[in-house]
Design a protein around this motif. Structure first.
Motif, PDB file in Angstrom:
ATOM      1  N   TYR A  10       0.865  -1.176   0.000  1.00 35.50           N
ATOM      2  CA  TYR A  10       0.000   0.000   0.000  1.00 35.50           C
ATOM      3  C   TYR A  10       0.900   1.224   0.000  1.00 35.50           C
ATOM      4  CZ  TYR A  10      -3.537   3.333   1.802  1.00 35.50           C
ATOM      5  OH  TYR A  10      -4.385   4.400   1.993  1.00 35.50           O
ATOM      6  N   THR A  11       0.754   2.088  -1.007  1.00 40.11           N
ATOM      7  CA  THR A  11       1.644   3.238  -1.152  1.00 40.11           C
ATOM      8  C   THR A  11       0.829   4.485  -1.456  1.00 40.11           C
ATOM      9  OG1 THR A  11       3.362   1.777  -2.049  1.00 40.11           O
ATOM     10  CG2 THR A  11       3.675   4.152  -2.343  1.00 40.11           C
ATOM     11  N   VAL A  12       0.967   5.492  -0.608  1.00 39.33           N
ATOM     12  CA  VAL A  12       0.263   6.760  -0.783  1.00 39.33           C
ATOM     13  C   VAL A  12       1.291   7.886  -0.757  1.00 39.33           C
ATOM     14  CG1 VAL A  12      -1.847   5.878   0.257  1.00 39.33           C
ATOM     15  CG2 VAL A  12      -0.162   7.063   1.698  1.00 39.33           C
ATOM     16  N   ALA A  13       0.906   9.034  -1.302  1.00 37.41           N
ATOM     17  CA  ALA A  13       1.853  10.141  -1.335  1.00 37.41           C
ATOM     18  C   ALA A  13       1.133  11.477  -1.315  1.00 37.41           C
ATOM     19  CB  ALA A  13       2.749  10.063  -2.574  1.00 37.41           C
ATOM     20  N   ALA A  14       1.786  12.461  -0.713  1.00 30.02           N
ATOM     21  CA  ALA A  14       1.407  13.859  -0.828  1.00 30.02           C
ATOM     22  C   ALA A  14       2.245  14.481  -1.928  1.00 30.02           C
ATOM     23  CB  ALA A  14       1.651  14.588   0.492  1.00 30.02           C
ATOM     24  N   GLU A  41       7.224   5.604  -8.707  1.00 28.23           N
ATOM     25  CA  GLU A  41       7.475   5.182  -7.327  1.00 28.23           C
ATOM     26  C   GLU A  41       6.433   4.183  -6.830  1.00 28.23           C
ATOM     27  OE1 GLU A  41      10.112   6.079  -5.532  1.00 28.23           O
ATOM     28  OE2 GLU A  41      10.893   7.364  -7.137  1.00 28.23           O
ATOM     29  N   GLY A  42       5.504   3.787  -7.690  1.00 27.90           N
ATOM     30  CA  GLY A  42       4.493   2.816  -7.295  1.00 27.90           C
ATOM     31  C   GLY A  42       3.371   3.376  -6.451  1.00 27.90           C
ATOM     32  N   VAL A  43       3.144   4.698  -6.506  1.00 26.92           N
ATOM     33  CA  VAL A  43       2.105   5.326  -5.688  1.00 26.92           C
ATOM     34  C   VAL A  43       0.723   4.941  -6.204  1.00 26.92           C
ATOM     35  CG1 VAL A  43       1.087   7.560  -5.053  1.00 26.92           C
ATOM     36  CG2 VAL A  43       3.588   7.239  -4.995  1.00 26.92           C
ATOM     37  N   GLN A  44      -0.166   4.594  -5.279  1.00 23.62           N
ATOM     38  CA  GLN A  44      -1.541   4.210  -5.622  1.00 23.62           C
ATOM     39  C   GLN A  44      -2.546   5.333  -5.384  1.00 23.62           C
ATOM     40  OE1 GLN A  44      -0.683   0.954  -2.847  1.00 23.62           O
ATOM     41  NE2 GLN A  44      -1.925  -0.337  -4.192  1.00 23.62           N
ATOM     42  N   ARG A 245       3.661   0.524   2.998  1.00 28.79           N
ATOM     43  CA  ARG A 245       3.869  -0.713   3.729  1.00 28.79           C
ATOM     44  C   ARG A 245       4.453  -1.717   2.753  1.00 28.79           C
ATOM     45  NH1 ARG A 245       1.251  -1.189   8.628  1.00 28.79           N
ATOM     46  NH2 ARG A 245       1.105  -3.443   8.457  1.00 28.79           N
ATOM     47  N   ASP A 246       5.493  -2.426   3.196  1.00 27.59           N
ATOM     48  CA  ASP A 246       6.108  -3.391   2.293  1.00 27.59           C
ATOM     49  C   ASP A 246       5.390  -4.734   2.387  1.00 27.59           C
ATOM     50  OD1 ASP A 246       7.074  -4.816   4.497  1.00 27.59           O
ATOM     51  OD2 ASP A 246       9.057  -3.906   4.400  1.00 27.59           O
ATOM     52  N   GLY A 247       5.838  -5.687   1.587  1.00 29.56           N
ATOM     53  CA  GLY A 247       5.150  -6.965   1.481  1.00 29.56           C
ATOM     54  C   GLY A 247       5.136  -7.766   2.753  1.00 29.56           C
TER      55      GLY A 247
END
Length: 278
Positions: A10-14, A41-44, A245-247
């Motif tokens: 799960y990846t979030v970003a500002a 960067e894999g942001v969702q 959060r990583d795997g």
């Protein structure tokens, strides 16, 4: 109330952006560059600051009211679809009550092409001269697979807003703001308190430069459920503030499986990664 359960990936970003006053085409292009960088960067889920597409410019709000189908927004909607990312941007929008002043909106563009709108519920003193409040006490919707509450700036200074969001099932409280240096410590202490008291993650996207006469502090940040600051931008300028959060559910610091990094997106400067907290 049970704590939220986040998936292991799960990846979030500002998106800490800088807006040109009223120049929506240029601001859209800057937004697109940050969406592209976030995708790498894999942001969702990517959240921009309050009124990011126009800048915080009260005198310009009525001239730049945006609907979901306006042509200027089409590239952002398509970018969200192309990258499989939910993107939240700030703009003046039509009022909740027809005939009123424009509202301060957060447009959500989802990976499936849908658009959704949240209107700022709580106005700062003086904003009622150019804007009208929204009517939703909270707005929670699934973004990146998690129930996410949207907040715009002064919403976050009203504890009842965060409380209602958590009561509505929010796992993440995502805020787009205009926060000056003078207000930063006070307002981020409130945000950290919501993460601690209500057990939800909190993401803050602040402007990275001056807007509307405010010397914004930058320093966008993410707090994990429980209140640990996982990552914060060191100051002003444009950057991505990423929390993930990583795997294995393992991370750095006291964020209970969260890790963070800041990716510099200043034009002409190399990207940098690091972890910062407060």
């Amino acid at each position: 109330m049970n704590p939220p359960v986040f998936p292991p990936l799960y990846t979030v970003a500002a998106a800490q952006s800088i807006s040109l006053p009223g120049d929506m085409p240029a601001n859209v292009q800057a937004h697109l560059a940050m969406v592209q960088a976030a995708a790498q960067e894999g942001v969702q889920l990517l959240v921009f600051p309050e009124l990011s597409l126009t800048g915080y410019e009260p005198d310009l709000a009525a001239r730049h009211v945006l609907g979901a189908d306006d042509a200027v927004l089409a590239p952002l909607r398509e970018a969200a679809r192309a990258h499989g990312m939910a993107v939240v941007v700030g703009a003046p929008v039509a009022p909740a009550v027809p005939g009123g002043l424009p509202a301060i909106g957060a447009w959500v563009f989802e990976p499936d092409g849908r658009a959704a709108l949240y209107r700022k519920r709580h106005l700062h003193p003086g904003e009622n001269t150019f804007a009208s409040p929204g009517t939703e006490d909270f707005h929670v919707r699934p973004l990146a697979g998690q129930p996410t509450a949207l907040a715009v700036c002064a919403d976050t200074t009203h504890p009842e807003h965060a409380r209602a969001a958590r009561g509505g099932g929010a796992a993440l409280y995502a805020c787009g703001s205009v926060i000056s240096e003078g207000a930063y410590l006070r307002e981020t202490a409130q945000l950290q308190g919501y993460a601690a008291e209500w057990g939800m993650a909190v993401l803050l996207a602040n402007h990275g430069g001056p807007t509307g006469g405010y010397a914004c502090a930058g320093r966008s940040a993410f707090w994990a459920p429980g209140g640990a600051c996982v990552v914060a931008a060191p100051g002003t300028g444009t950057c991505l503030v990423i929390a993930e959060r990583d795997g294995d559910g393992n991370g750095d610091g006291d964020g209970d499986g969260w890790r963070g990094r800041v990716v510099d997106t200043e034009p002409g400067r190399p990207g940098t990664a690091g972890v910062a907290g407060q």
